[in-house]
Design an enzyme around this catalytic site. Structure first.
Site: not given
Ligand code: FPP
Length: 250
Positions: A28, A45, A75-77, A193
């Site tokens: 995260d 990402h 839920e990420n969709w 986390r």
């Molecule tokens: C959460 O951070 C992260 C995600 C929902 C996506 C995680 C995906 C990757 C690290 C890339 C996947 C690929 C590989 C190879 C592991 P957030 O976007 O919720 O961050 P924020 O809370 O700061 O907005």
């Protein structure tokens, strides 16, 4: 980022003989990391995927058996379509490169989640990655994609119900756990986390019953071997009782 070798880890307070068998990670903070730098969220990402690669390598170096990472939740969709696409593209690129370098890196990879919603290309890459890496030993990485803890439990319940109709076999915790994506694996000892959030967000709901939790303000793209060492040292100071009491208090 500097990777610590076995010797350097030993030099600190980390006891390499008492490592958790299974670490789970909620990756995260990618969005905030990017925002702080005036970059689009997708750059966060991409940086997060690189961090994952380095952390997985470090886990292999120090001898962790299982590493489960949350890459994309059910839920990420709900995120904007371009962000979803960017994450899927990063995954695709990552898997393509992983397949090319697999003989060198020798990391076994499994995928947890309903992959039927992913593109044909991604599903093919997932199948290939799992197939090629199935003969590797050392660390096993479980990548959770379109994964949700509740979804996993509901699917397991449905599958068990089918088996029950055919066999009438009574349900036990052990039997139920065999219907989960994590069938046959030890539960995570430590769930990490980063990014300052303190919640489980539908991750490994069944498996986390007795996991130790570690939270840190470090944003995922900034997470590194040193941050993992700190989490491991904290874990080694925990008193795990699994609902019982200490031996000397009996
Ligand atoms: C959460 O951070 C992260 C995600 C929902 C996506 C995680 C995906 C990757 C690290 C890339 C996947 C690929 C590989 C190879 C592991 P957030 O976007 O919720 O961050 P924020 O809370 O700061 O907005």
């Amino acid at each position: 980022m500097k990777l610590f070798g076995k010797k350097e880890a030993q030099a600190g307070q980390l006891d390499l003989t008492r490592l958790p068998r299974h670490i789970a990670l909620i990756m995260d903070g990618n969005g905030r990391w990017a925002k702080k730098r005036g970059l689009p969220r997708t750059a966060g990402h991409a940086a997060g995927a690189e961090t994952f690669r380095r952390v997985a390598t470090y886990c292999k170096t120090i001898g962790i058996e299982y590493l489960t990472v949350y890459a994309f939740s059910t839920e990420n969709w709900q995120r904007p379509a371009d962000e979803v696409k960017a994450i899927m593209d990063i995954l695709e690129k990552y898997l393509q490169e992983a397949i090319e370098t697999m003989e060198r890196d020798r990391v076994k990879m499994k995928f947890f989640g309903d992959i039927s919603f992913l593109s044909q290309k991604l599903r093919t890459l997932i199948a290939e990655t799992e197939k090629i890496s199935s003969r590797f030993d050392g660390v096993q990485v479980n990548m959770c994609v379109n994964y949700g803890g509740r979804d996993e439990i509901v699917r397991a319940a449905r599958e068990y119900a089918e088996e029950y109709k055919a066999t009438g076999v009574p349900l036990t915790e052990d039997l139920f756990s065999r219907y989960l994506f994590s069938a046959g694996l030890p539960d995570p000892d430590l769930i990490i986390r980063p990014s300052g959030e303190m919640r489980i967000s539908n991750f490994l709901l069944w498996q986390s019953a007795y996991s130790e939790f570690y939270f840190t303000d470090v944003l995922w793209p900034d997470f590194n071997a040193r941050a993992l060492d700190r989490a491991l040292i904290a874990y080694q100071h925990r008193d795990r009782r699994f609902g019982g009491i200490k031996e000397r208090e009996k």
